[in-house]
Structure formats: C-alpha cells, structure tokens
Design a protein around this motif. Sequence first.
Motif, mmCIF file in Angstrom:
data_model
loop_
_atom_site.group_PDB
_atom_site.id
_atom_site.type_symbol
_atom_site.label_atom_id
_atom_site.label_comp_id
_atom_site.label_asym_id
_atom_site.label_seq_id
_atom_site.Cartn_x
_atom_site.Cartn_y
_atom_site.Cartn_z
ATOM 1 N N ASP A 1 35.436 39.267 66.582
ATOM 2 C CA ASP A 1 34.276 39.443 65.704
ATOM 3 C C ASP A 1 33.944 40.918 65.481
ATOM 4 O OD1 ASP A 1 34.008 36.672 65.743
ATOM 5 O OD2 ASP A 1 32.601 36.705 67.431
ATOM 6 N N ILE A 2 34.555 41.801 66.243
ATOM 7 C CA ILE A 2 34.204 43.220 66.178
ATOM 8 C C ILE A 2 35.057 43.922 65.123
ATOM 9 C CG2 ILE A 2 34.162 45.384 67.492
ATOM 10 C CD1 ILE A 2 33.613 43.677 69.991
ATOM 11 N N ALA A 3 34.376 44.599 64.211
ATOM 12 C CA ALA A 3 35.077 45.336 63.148
ATOM 13 C C ALA A 3 35.677 46.603 63.752
ATOM 14 C CB ALA A 3 34.096 45.686 62.034
ATOM 15 N N LEU A 4 36.994 46.742 63.631
ATOM 16 C CA LEU A 4 37.682 47.912 64.177
ATOM 17 C C LEU A 4 38.030 48.876 63.044
ATOM 18 C CD1 LEU A 4 40.129 46.114 66.635
ATOM 19 C CD2 LEU A 4 38.025 47.313 67.221
ATOM 20 N N PRO A 5 38.082 50.168 63.360
ATOM 21 C CA PRO A 5 38.483 51.142 62.339
ATOM 22 C C PRO A 5 39.911 50.872 61.866
ATOM 23 C CG PRO A 5 37.585 52.230 64.283
ATOM 24 C CD PRO A 5 37.748 50.795 64.630
ATOM 25 N N SER A 6 40.228 51.327 60.676
ATOM 26 C CA SER A 6 41.570 51.163 60.108
ATOM 27 C C SER A 6 42.620 51.735 61.058
ATOM 28 C CB SER A 6 41.621 51.883 58.761
ATOM 29 O OG SER A 6 42.923 51.836 58.250
ATOM 30 N N GLY A 7 43.719 51.003 61.237
ATOM 31 C CA GLY A 7 44.799 51.482 62.102
ATOM 32 C C GLY A 7 44.622 51.131 63.569
ATOM 33 N N THR A 8 43.501 50.472 63.897
ATOM 34 C CA THR A 8 43.228 50.082 65.282
ATOM 35 C C THR A 8 43.305 48.563 65.386
ATOM 36 O OG1 THR A 8 41.742 51.972 65.526
ATOM 37 C CG2 THR A 8 41.549 50.241 67.168
ATOM 38 N N ALA B 1 45.862 51.969 69.237
ATOM 39 C CA ALA B 1 45.571 52.886 68.133
ATOM 40 C C ALA B 1 46.566 54.031 68.154
ATOM 41 C CB ALA B 1 44.151 53.432 68.268
ATOM 42 N N GLU B 2 46.652 54.709 67.023
ATOM 43 C CA GLU B 2 47.524 55.885 66.936
ATOM 44 C C GLU B 2 46.933 56.977 67.829
ATOM 45 O OE1 GLU B 2 49.057 59.355 65.765
ATOM 46 O OE2 GLU B 2 47.859 58.909 63.994
ATOM 47 N N ALA B 3 47.783 57.642 68.598
ATOM 48 C CA ALA B 3 47.318 58.578 69.624
ATOM 49 C C ALA B 3 46.369 59.647 69.090
ATOM 50 C CB ALA B 3 48.515 59.242 70.304
ATOM 51 N N THR B 4 46.557 60.076 67.846
ATOM 52 C CA THR B 4 45.688 61.130 67.315
ATOM 53 C C THR B 4 44.494 60.569 66.541
ATOM 54 O OG1 THR B 4 47.143 61.301 65.399
ATOM 55 C CG2 THR B 4 47.526 62.857 67.192
ATOM 56 N N HIS B 5 44.356 59.231 66.514
ATOM 57 C CA HIS B 5 43.227 58.609 65.806
ATOM 58 C C HIS B 5 42.568 57.522 66.646
ATOM 59 C CE1 HIS B 5 45.506 60.399 62.429
ATOM 60 N NE2 HIS B 5 44.294 60.640 61.974
ATOM 61 N N ILE B 6 42.321 57.826 67.910
ATOM 62 C CA ILE B 6 41.677 56.851 68.793
ATOM 63 C C ILE B 6 40.175 56.878 68.505
ATOM 64 C CG2 ILE B 6 41.165 56.226 71.183
ATOM 65 C CD1 ILE B 6 43.807 57.642 71.944
ATOM 66 N N PRO B 7 39.580 55.713 68.176
ATOM 67 C CA PRO B 7 38.127 55.704 67.936
ATOM 68 C C PRO B 7 37.377 56.050 69.223
ATOM 69 C CG PRO B 7 39.135 53.558 67.430
ATOM 70 C CD PRO B 7 40.182 54.400 68.062
ATOM 71 N N GLU B 8 36.241 56.745 69.087
ATOM 72 C CA GLU B 8 35.467 57.111 70.278
ATOM 73 C C GLU B 8 34.741 55.905 70.845
ATOM 74 O OE1 GLU B 8 33.098 60.626 69.961
ATOM 75 O OE2 GLU B 8 34.740 61.773 69.094
ATOM 76 N N SER B 9 34.323 54.971 69.962
ATOM 77 C CA SER B 9 33.620 53.769 70.415
ATOM 78 C C SER B 9 33.562 52.775 69.260
ATOM 79 C CB SER B 9 32.194 54.108 70.880
ATOM 80 O OG SER B 9 31.443 54.607 69.790
ATOM 81 N N VAL B 10 33.096 51.557 69.536
ATOM 82 C CA VAL B 10 32.808 50.579 68.484
ATOM 83 C C VAL B 10 31.360 50.149 68.646
ATOM 84 C CG1 VAL B 10 35.115 49.659 68.037
ATOM 85 C CG2 VAL B 10 33.770 48.697 69.899
ATOM 86 N N THR B 11 30.703 49.905 67.504
ATOM 87 C CA THR B 11 29.302 49.481 67.524
ATOM 88 C C THR B 11 29.221 48.045 67.028
ATOM 89 O OG1 THR B 11 28.627 51.753 67.102
ATOM 90 C CG2 THR B 11 26.989 50.049 66.704
ATOM 91 N N VAL B 12 28.470 47.234 67.753
ATOM 92 C CA VAL B 12 28.324 45.815 67.425
ATOM 93 C C VAL B 12 26.852 45.527 67.180
ATOM 94 C CG1 VAL B 12 28.699 43.467 68.258
ATOM 95 C CG2 VAL B 12 30.248 45.289 68.967
ATOM 96 N N SER B 13 26.536 44.855 66.074
ATOM 97 C CA SER B 13 25.151 44.461 65.801
ATOM 98 C C SER B 13 24.833 43.162 66.542
ATOM 99 C CB SER B 13 24.935 44.267 64.299
ATOM 100 O OG SER B 13 23.629 43.738 64.089
ATOM 101 N N VAL B 14 23.719 43.178 67.285
ATOM 102 C CA VAL B 14 23.271 41.968 67.982
ATOM 103 C C VAL B 14 21.949 41.494 67.376
ATOM 104 C CG1 VAL B 14 24.485 42.479 70.131
ATOM 105 C CG2 VAL B 14 22.157 43.338 69.810
#
Length: 198
Positions: A156-163, A130-143
Amino acid sequence: MSEVKISAETRSEFGKGAARRIRRDNKVPGVLYGHGSDPLHLTLPGHELLLALRTPNVLISLDIDGKANELAIPKSVQRDPIKGFLEHVDLLLVKRGEKVTVEIPVQAEGELAAGGNLLEHVLNALPVEAEATHIPESVTVSVEGLEAGASVLAKDIALPSGTTLAVDGDTVVLQVLAAQAEEAPEGESAEGTEAAEA
C-alpha cells in the motif's frame, strides 16, 4: 539522495589496542567490502562520519589515501552503548547504477480516527531495492482517519520511481490498535446497570 565526500586512510594495525588509539585521535576504524574484493581496513574521520550517518543510507564518496575514489553505503554501525560515540563502521562498496537492498525509515502522517486509538509501527524501516545513488531517505504514509483494526501493508506504500519492495507485499507495516479501557471493572458495572434498567 545526498552524497558525502570523506577522506579515509588504509590501516595496517588491528585489534582492540589499535582501535582504541584510532578513537583517541577522534577517528573511527572501519571496513570496506563488497564486489568480491578483499576487505579494506580503513580509518575514517570521526566527526565527518558522525554527521554523514545522520542521513539513513547515506552515499559516501571515499577518497582513500588520496589515490582511489570509491562509493559506499553504511551496512553496520557500532556505537558505544553509553556515550554514543562511533566504535566501528562496516561500509558496503557500491557502483553507480547498481541495485542494492536497504531499509528505509517509515514515517506516518495524519490523525487517526477519533477514539484514542494507537498507531503501532510493526516495521520501523521498510526493506526496499533501489539504485545505489538514488536510495530514498524515507517513505511517508498517511494514516488520516484510520480506525481501530486498520493496517497498512507494504504494497500500500507509494515508493519513489526506481524503488521496489524487498519484502512480501502483504507484510503489515503499520496497524491501528483500539484504545485499552483503563478502568474495566467500573465499565462492566455501568453496563450491568444499564442492562438492569432496560
């Protein structure tokens, strides 16, 4: 992505004795490295650093000796195994717009299918770029509704744009395990009785 400003001082004393003196003053020894530059040995304020590190992959804006401003992310954090205080931190120098590889925590939400199944986190953190100034804090997965034997792959995990993934897409991140029968011998005898009655 939060950015935390921390004032740091360069240090010229090294070794265990110097590190102990720094920690006695409620400060933390650290090293800033990256981009082919020589490692820069720093002293950082302990409480401010501890608060900043509560956020995974926090972006730290370092004010070094009141002269230089540098951006960094934590690369390695050493804590006292018993008391939990910070012993040392390695910081990686980053630039705005630069891509970095980090691990972000994976959080599961939702209820598994009925039957007492167990969710296993094969990976607690997902390697991403990811871009250094836009690192996602976490990812959430539905189970929600997943049955025993089901798994969630990295792709299968949806990542934020740019990641983007920094691991093979077929890597298992979460899997659902069947509940273990606690009293197998009784279960076997019950099945044997049913078979005899049939």
